[in-house]
Design a protein around this motif. Sequence first.
Motif, PDB file in Angstrom:
ATOM      1  N   GLU A 243       0.811  -1.221   0.000  1.00 52.08           N
ATOM      2  CA  GLU A 243       0.000   0.000   0.000  1.00 52.08           C
ATOM      3  C   GLU A 243       0.842   1.268   0.000  1.00 52.08           C
ATOM      4  O   GLU A 243       0.339   2.366  -0.282  1.00 52.08           O
ATOM      5  CB  GLU A 243      -0.938  -0.003   1.212  1.00 52.08           C
ATOM      6  N   HIS A 244       2.145   1.141   0.290  1.00 50.18           N
ATOM      7  CA  HIS A 244       3.041   2.305   0.278  1.00 50.18           C
ATOM      8  C   HIS A 244       3.787   2.437  -1.049  1.00 50.18           C
ATOM      9  O   HIS A 244       4.620   3.339  -1.195  1.00 50.18           O
ATOM     10  CB  HIS A 244       4.064   2.185   1.412  1.00 50.18           C
ATOM     11  N   GLY A 245       3.525   1.538  -1.976  1.00 47.69           N
ATOM     12  CA  GLY A 245       4.244   1.546  -3.245  1.00 47.69           C
ATOM     13  C   GLY A 245       5.614   0.913  -3.150  1.00 47.69           C
ATOM     14  O   GLY A 245       6.451   1.075  -4.045  1.00 47.69           O
ATOM     15  N   CYS A 246       5.848   0.163  -2.063  1.00 50.50           N
ATOM     16  CA  CYS A 246       7.132  -0.512  -1.881  1.00 50.50           C
ATOM     17  C   CYS A 246       7.070  -1.905  -2.502  1.00 50.50           C
ATOM     18  O   CYS A 246       6.052  -2.594  -2.420  1.00 50.50           O
ATOM     19  CB  CYS A 246       7.484  -0.613  -0.397  1.00 50.50           C
ATOM     20  N   LEU A 247       8.179  -2.306  -3.098  1.00 51.23           N
ATOM     21  CA  LEU A 247       8.239  -3.555  -3.849  1.00 51.23           C
ATOM     22  C   LEU A 247       8.769  -4.690  -2.988  1.00 51.23           C
ATOM     23  O   LEU A 247       9.787  -4.551  -2.300  1.00 51.23           O
ATOM     24  CB  LEU A 247       9.146  -3.369  -5.073  1.00 51.23           C
ATOM     25  N   LYS A 248       8.099  -5.829  -3.073  1.00 51.72           N
ATOM     26  CA  LYS A 248       8.551  -7.056  -2.417  1.00 51.72           C
ATOM     27  C   LYS A 248       8.825  -8.089  -3.494  1.00 51.72           C
ATOM     28  O   LYS A 248       7.976  -8.346  -4.346  1.00 51.72           O
ATOM     29  CB  LYS A 248       7.491  -7.578  -1.451  1.00 51.72           C
ATOM     30  N   ILE A 249      10.016  -8.673  -3.480  1.00 46.38           N
ATOM     31  CA  ILE A 249      10.383  -9.699  -4.445  1.00 46.38           C
ATOM     32  C   ILE A 249       9.944 -11.046  -3.889  1.00 46.38           C
ATOM     33  O   ILE A 249      10.294 -11.405  -2.766  1.00 46.38           O
ATOM     34  CB  ILE A 249      11.903  -9.718  -4.705  1.00 46.38           C
ATOM     35  N   THR A 250       9.183 -11.793  -4.674  1.00 44.27           N
ATOM     36  CA  THR A 250       8.676 -13.069  -4.172  1.00 44.27           C
ATOM     37  C   THR A 250       9.195 -14.282  -4.938  1.00 44.27           C
ATOM     38  O   THR A 250       9.211 -15.381  -4.408  1.00 44.27           O
ATOM     39  CB  THR A 250       7.132 -13.087  -4.206  1.00 44.27           C
ATOM     40  N   ASP A 251       9.614 -14.105  -6.183  1.00 43.88           N
ATOM     41  CA  ASP A 251      10.071 -15.263  -6.959  1.00 43.88           C
ATOM     42  C   ASP A 251      10.730 -14.761  -8.231  1.00 43.88           C
ATOM     43  O   ASP A 251      10.796 -13.560  -8.487  1.00 43.88           O
ATOM     44  CB  ASP A 251       8.882 -16.169  -7.299  1.00 43.88           C
ATOM     45  N   ARG A 252      11.188 -15.693  -9.035  1.00 47.49           N
ATOM     46  CA  ARG A 252      11.774 -15.355 -10.331  1.00 47.49           C
ATOM     47  C   ARG A 252      11.104 -16.165 -11.426  1.00 47.49           C
ATOM     48  O   ARG A 252      10.916 -17.371 -11.276  1.00 47.49           O
ATOM     49  CB  ARG A 252      13.283 -15.616 -10.337  1.00 47.49           C
ATOM     50  N   LEU A 253      10.744 -15.463 -12.494  1.00 49.24           N
ATOM     51  CA  LEU A 253      10.206 -16.170 -13.653  1.00 49.24           C
ATOM     52  C   LEU A 253      11.315 -16.953 -14.346  1.00 49.24           C
ATOM     53  O   LEU A 253      11.120 -18.058 -14.822  1.00 49.24           O
ATOM     54  CB  LEU A 253       9.611 -15.168 -14.653  1.00 49.24           C
ATOM     55  N   LYS A 254      12.469 -16.357 -14.379  1.00 51.28           N
ATOM     56  CA  LYS A 254      13.591 -16.987 -15.055  1.00 51.28           C
ATOM     57  C   LYS A 254      14.206 -18.035 -14.129  1.00 51.28           C
ATOM     58  O   LYS A 254      13.932 -18.086 -12.939  1.00 51.28           O
ATOM     59  CB  LYS A 254      14.647 -15.933 -15.408  1.00 51.28           C
ATOM     60  N   ASP A 255      15.064 -18.852 -14.671  1.00 52.79           N
ATOM     61  CA  ASP A 255      15.702 -19.908 -13.897  1.00 52.79           C
ATOM     62  C   ASP A 255      16.900 -19.408 -13.097  1.00 52.79           C
ATOM     63  O   ASP A 255      17.445 -20.138 -12.271  1.00 52.79           O
ATOM     64  CB  ASP A 255      16.183 -21.024 -14.832  1.00 52.79           C
ATOM     65  N   MET A 256      17.338 -18.186 -13.342  1.00 58.81           N
ATOM     66  CA  MET A 256      18.539 -17.655 -12.707  1.00 58.81           C
ATOM     67  C   MET A 256      18.464 -17.751 -11.184  1.00 58.81           C
ATOM     68  O   MET A 256      17.420 -17.529 -10.586  1.00 58.81           O
ATOM     69  CB  MET A 256      18.745 -16.204 -13.135  1.00 58.81           C
TER      70      MET A 256
END
Length: 535
Positions: free
Chosen positions: A423-436
């Motif tokens: 809700e604050h516009g802050c980004l949370k990384i949850t996974d990767r689409l790529k295999d990297m």
Amino acid sequence: MTRYSPATTVPALLSDVRAFGDHPAVVDGDDRVSYRDLETRVHEAARAYLAAGVRHGDRVAVWAPNRLGFILAMLGAEAIGAAVVPLNTRYTGHEAAGILSRSRASVLVLADGFLGRSFSRMLREAAADLEPADGDAVPGLPHLRLVVDLDGRAGDGGTDWRSFLDAGRSIDDETLRRALDAVSPDDVIDILYTSGTTGIPKGVMSAQRQTLGVARAWAQGAELSPADRYAIVNPFFHGFGYKAGMIAALVAGSTIHPLPVLDADALLEVIQREGITVLPGVPTIFTTLIDHPRLSEYDLSSLRFSIAGATAAPATLFRDMVEILGFQRVAQAYGLTECVVATMSRQGESLEHAQQTTGPAIAGMEIRVVDEEGRDVPTGSDGEILLRGEQVMLGYFEDPEATSAVIDEDGWFHTGDIGQLDEHGCLKITDRLKDMFIVGGFNVYPAEVENVLRKHPAVNESAVIGIPDDRLGSVGRAYVAFLSDIEHRPDAAELTAFCRERLANFKVPAEFVIVEDFPRVATGKILKAELRRLA
């Protein structure tokens, strides 16, 4: 309030920060260079490049650890409009030769013998397979005219750094001035190579204004000032150590303390002796310090700011960094080689929220999180992260097809990462689409490792995934299927040795699992998601 250099080119930056006078710009052991002298030292390197025939738009490669010589070699080339191609110090000769060939670098500056490895010998042995020709500085790399060793001679056709600089004295002031004045904000300043999903290195191009702009944004977010003493363990060949490290410190007038390797004892001694205030890095750096048996013997009270990023962090790390190591502020940031800093924790952010998110977009950047149809997803929902703005790369070097595959016609860069906005516009990384996956802060692209394994005479097919590791965040696991008609089935030790000859050590799988076949989709493609689930 700290004034951050508004420069949009390296020559302008060097001229601007000269105002910091005798304040130290770089402290590297016994070598101490003031801001007053930094411009002179960089111009000395710039003259040497001009004397060697380097011109605006050429590529210059640097293959060395964090040290004063790297800084001078890089800035000297950038100051006359050449694009620097940094090489990972863990690369094998084959990996380095491939990038030198693809970039057509005309000069290579290296630190021969770093960690007991002869870069020049490794390179010559590998490049010999690339159709050597008489007269090449390195046979097989016809564009490479000169190899310069920061410490000694780089074999046949090479020279040492001192002789290289001496040759630059033939360049008069007016010739140098014309070269400096010809540099524009839109010139390509660097090409950072990343393998990507195909396993073929792609050169990420940034403009002078972009590298300085992202460094300025990072400096502002970290509240860097001339009072800061910045220990840079993150490698200069990586955007984290280069743009968010070296250049960020320079735009703020901070003092750079380069460290060539992660040596816990040496790092603790530098923190205590020099009163280090800023120390970002991958979680491995901080867990190593926290676990040090003699940590209590060192005075770490000077530590002010850190970012623990580039790979997954243990749940308690941020709290331990404050309560055990004594940092006043710990933050996060998100970026990729194609956009080194896209988000950064807000100033005044709570420790809990800073650990959970990487912050909002930095100035000049936009973020979207979209579903498979390209539609924005609701707050708190997962989707692919898209970035647009001033700091997104210019494109991949001489690869418009690969560029258009990731940057759409509206200018949005498709990261391949999965995340959500709060809700604050802050980004949370949850996974990767790529295999990297990330090993100790370094990106590992499975396709590159699989391409190497495919060259083994016994291997039919392989699939590489990342698995959790307490120390490095992740390590590689390779599932390998052999050809049916082979007489000898290699064991894990043989496969490891085969990979070590062709890949940097962080890319070599930590485990090998021999299989008869793989889980597959109907078309025959290997289901790596199933392998990760099983792991």
